[in-house]
Design an enzyme around this catalytic site. Structure first.
Site, PDB file in Angstrom:
ATOM      1  N   GLU A 158       0.900  -1.024   0.173  1.00 48.92           N
ATOM      2  CA  GLU A 158      -0.129   0.242  -0.235  1.00 48.92           C
ATOM      3  C   GLU A 158       0.928   1.357  -0.146  1.00 48.92           C
ATOM      4  O   GLU A 158       0.658   2.068   1.143  1.00 48.92           O
ATOM      5  CB  GLU A 158      -0.968  -0.103   1.382  1.00 48.92           C
ATOM      6  CG  GLU A 158      -1.936  -0.966   0.860  1.00 48.92           C
ATOM      7  CD  GLU A 158      -2.557  -0.821   2.342  1.00 48.92           C
ATOM      8  OE1 GLU A 158      -2.584   0.074   2.970  1.00 48.92           O
ATOM      9  OE2 GLU A 158      -3.992  -1.960   2.665  1.00 48.92           O
ATOM     10  N   GLU A 194      -5.428  -8.565   1.304  1.00 52.64           N
ATOM     11  CA  GLU A 194      -6.341  -7.822   2.249  1.00 52.64           C
ATOM     12  C   GLU A 194      -7.874  -7.516   1.934  1.00 52.64           C
ATOM     13  O   GLU A 194      -7.857  -7.335   1.514  1.00 52.64           O
ATOM     14  CB  GLU A 194      -5.632  -6.893   2.854  1.00 52.64           C
ATOM     15  CG  GLU A 194      -3.967  -7.032   3.682  1.00 52.64           C
ATOM     16  CD  GLU A 194      -3.191  -6.124   4.315  1.00 52.64           C
ATOM     17  OE1 GLU A 194      -4.279  -5.090   4.795  1.00 52.64           O
ATOM     18  OE2 GLU A 194      -2.195  -5.366   4.132  1.00 52.64           O
TER      19      GLU A 194
HETATM   20  C1  BGC Z   1      -2.619  -2.774   6.076  1.00 48.89           C
HETATM   21  C2  BGC Z   1      -2.349  -3.303   6.961  1.00 48.89           C
HETATM   22  C3  BGC Z   1      -3.295  -2.962   8.365  1.00 48.89           C
HETATM   23  C4  BGC Z   1      -4.365  -3.371   7.475  1.00 48.89           C
HETATM   24  C5  BGC Z   1      -6.124  -2.543   8.812  1.00 48.89           C
HETATM   25  C6  BGC Z   1      -3.978  -2.285   5.610  1.00 48.89           C
HETATM   26  O1  BGC Z   1      -3.670  -0.737   5.364  1.00 48.89           O
HETATM   27  O2  BGC Z   1      -1.391  -3.435   5.272  1.00 48.89           O
HETATM   28  O3  BGC Z   1      -1.306  -3.467   7.413  1.00 48.89           O
HETATM   29  O4  BGC Z   1      -3.202  -4.003   9.369  1.00 48.89           O
HETATM   30  O5  BGC Z   1      -4.534  -2.724   6.774  1.00 48.89           O
HETATM   31  O6  BGC Z   1      -6.325  -1.294   8.800  1.00 48.89           O
END
Ligand code: BGC
Length: 451
Positions: free
Chosen positions: A174, A362
């Site tokens: 990101e 994610e």
């Molecule tokens: C990031 C993680 C973070 C998650 C939840 C993403 O922006 O890669 O490191 O914990 O979102 O906020």
């Protein structure tokens, strides 16, 4: 591990046998051991030392993945999750950022990777998940163009060390978040502010994506290489022209700026005028150097955002309207639960000809979890995952570019400036004892993955 209440309706087999299913973490959020075995300081160590984290918490021991990695990887195995995405800590490998290699750091990651392999779990490694060595920040960090050289060296050390075992790499996690929150808004480490810092950091991060890709491929041409982007569906607050235009600017910043840079389409300067100044940091040849032919991209989708015009927001004149203000169902982060966002973002990114393959690297949620009689019945998280995976399936039926999905996160962990209050894990961590407890969402994901 079967539990009748946690039986999924849709099964992973609906995505075909080659679809990649996994779970994600990052080094700084889980490892702890911040000054152990020769690790050098990084920007988050200093940020935490300065008391910048909510409730003055620190990540200094986190979930202690550093010592507990074998237990965690054995839990991944027990749950039947075939792929594990985690990151390497730059300062554990090169304590000063460049130069001397910390052999103990290399040995540690060999152990982690070997354990994955021994358990039949495929490692997916992120090279940079926001933890820049402090000594590099002292020289300007991401705002200093020398980062191109430092980063190339770091990537090369990692791929030479682990390339025979690791086949899937992600260059950056990101870029918008670590340059925006870290160099524009000062909310994340290193706590810098201002447009100049942001533009310099953002351009160098864009260049480093291509540098990372080419460095990996030069060492291991067969490696599967991607990079990840945060993204979300953007909706205008209402149909007023000013709000529609504000939404277009946020969309350009979040969903287009970095992907279009690496696809060789340039930065979206017609939508965001302030971005034009990024040219001040561009040297002859940069347009070519930005182009990076990734094997895949990772999309990290959690929510959608509703945007309205605002005179008070510098440069963008746009602001996000919080979910709680809109009175819509949201997670503990105040992020709207809006599963359609995952479908829309896949659709949007797959429309770029240069995007070959997409993984959701994610997706997950923080809710208030309670242990009752030894059980964590996190039904909200189960519903969140179920609904998002259903939307993922809708996208899967429409594009063959979508090829995998990773839940954020394996365990509860250190949520950056938010500290430990936010829990995204499939596995609960008692931060005092470091005890791991399987949440019902983990059992649900496990059943979903079973044939
Ligand atoms: C990031 C993680 C973070 C998650 C939840 C993403 O922006 O890669 O490191 O914990 O979102 O906020």
């Amino acid at each position: 591990m079967e539990n009748t209440e946690t039986q999924p309706k849709l099964r992973s087999s609906a995505f075909g046998k080659d679809f990649i299913w996994g779970v994600s973490t990052s080094a700084l959020q889980t490892e702890g051991a911040h000054n152990i075995d020769g690790k050098g300081p990084n920007i988050w160590d200093e940020f935490a030392d300065l008391g910048k984290i909510k409730n003055k918490e620190t990540h200094f021991d986190a979930s202690n993945f550093y010592e507990k990695f074998e237990e965690d990887i054995s839990l991944i195995k027990a749950l039947g999750i075939p792929n594990f995405r985690f990151s390497l800590s730059w300062a554990r490998i090169l304590p000063d950022g460049t130069g001397k290699i910390n052999e103990a750091g290399i040995a540690y990651y060999h152990k982690v990777i070997d354990t994955c392999i021994a358990y039949g779990i495929e490692p997916w490694v992120t090279l940079y998940h926001w933890d820049l060595p402090l000594l590099l920040e002292r020289k300007g960090g991401w705002t200093n163009r020398e980062i191109l050289i430092w980063f190339e060296e770091y990537v090369s050390v990692c791929v030479r060390a682990f390339g025979s075992k690791v086949k899937h790499w992600m260059v950056l996690n990101e870029p918008l978040v670590f340059t925006g929150a870290g160099y524009f808004a000062g909310l994340h480490a290193p706590g810098k502010r201002g447009l100049k810092n942001f533009l310099a950091a953002a351009h160098h991060a864009s260049l480093c994506m291509g540098i990372g890709l080419r460095t990996i491929k030069a060492i291991d041409p067969s490696a599967n290489v991607g990079t990840t982007f945060n993204c979300f569906q953007v909706s205008a607050y209402n149909q007023n022209k000013v709000n529609i235009n504000a939404a277009t600017r946020i969309d350009a910043l979040v969903n287009r700026m970095f992907i279009e840079a690496v696809l060789g389409l340039g930065y979206p300067t017609s939508e965001i005028k302030a971005l034009r100044k990024i040219e001040n940091y561009m040297l002859p040849g940069d347009t070519e150097m930005l182009k990076a032919d990734f094997d895949f991209i990772g999309l990290q989708v959690y929510t959608r955002e509703v945007v309205r015009h605002s005179w008070y927001t510098p440069y963008l004149h746009a602001r996000l309207v919080p979910a709680s203000r809109r009175k819509v169902y949201h997670t503990k982060m105040d992020w709207e639960v809006y599963p359609n966002s995952i479908y829309e973002t896949i659709k949007k990114f797959s429309a770029y000809e240069g995007v070959k393959k997409i993984f959701i690297t994610e997706n997950g949620a923080s809710f208030h979890d309670e242990i009752v009689a030894g059980e964590i019945n996190d039904t909200q998280r189960i519903h969140y995952l179920e609904k998002h995976i259903a939307e993922l399936h809708r996208a899967y039926k429409q594009t063959d570019k979508i090829a995998g999905y990773f839940v954020w996160s394996l365990t509860d962990n250190f949520e950056w400036a938010e500290g430990y209050e936010q829990r995204f894990g499939l596995i609960h961590i008692d931060y005092k004892t470091k005890k791991r407890s399987i949440k019902n969402s983990a059992k649900w994901y496990s059943s979903f993955l079973k044939e």
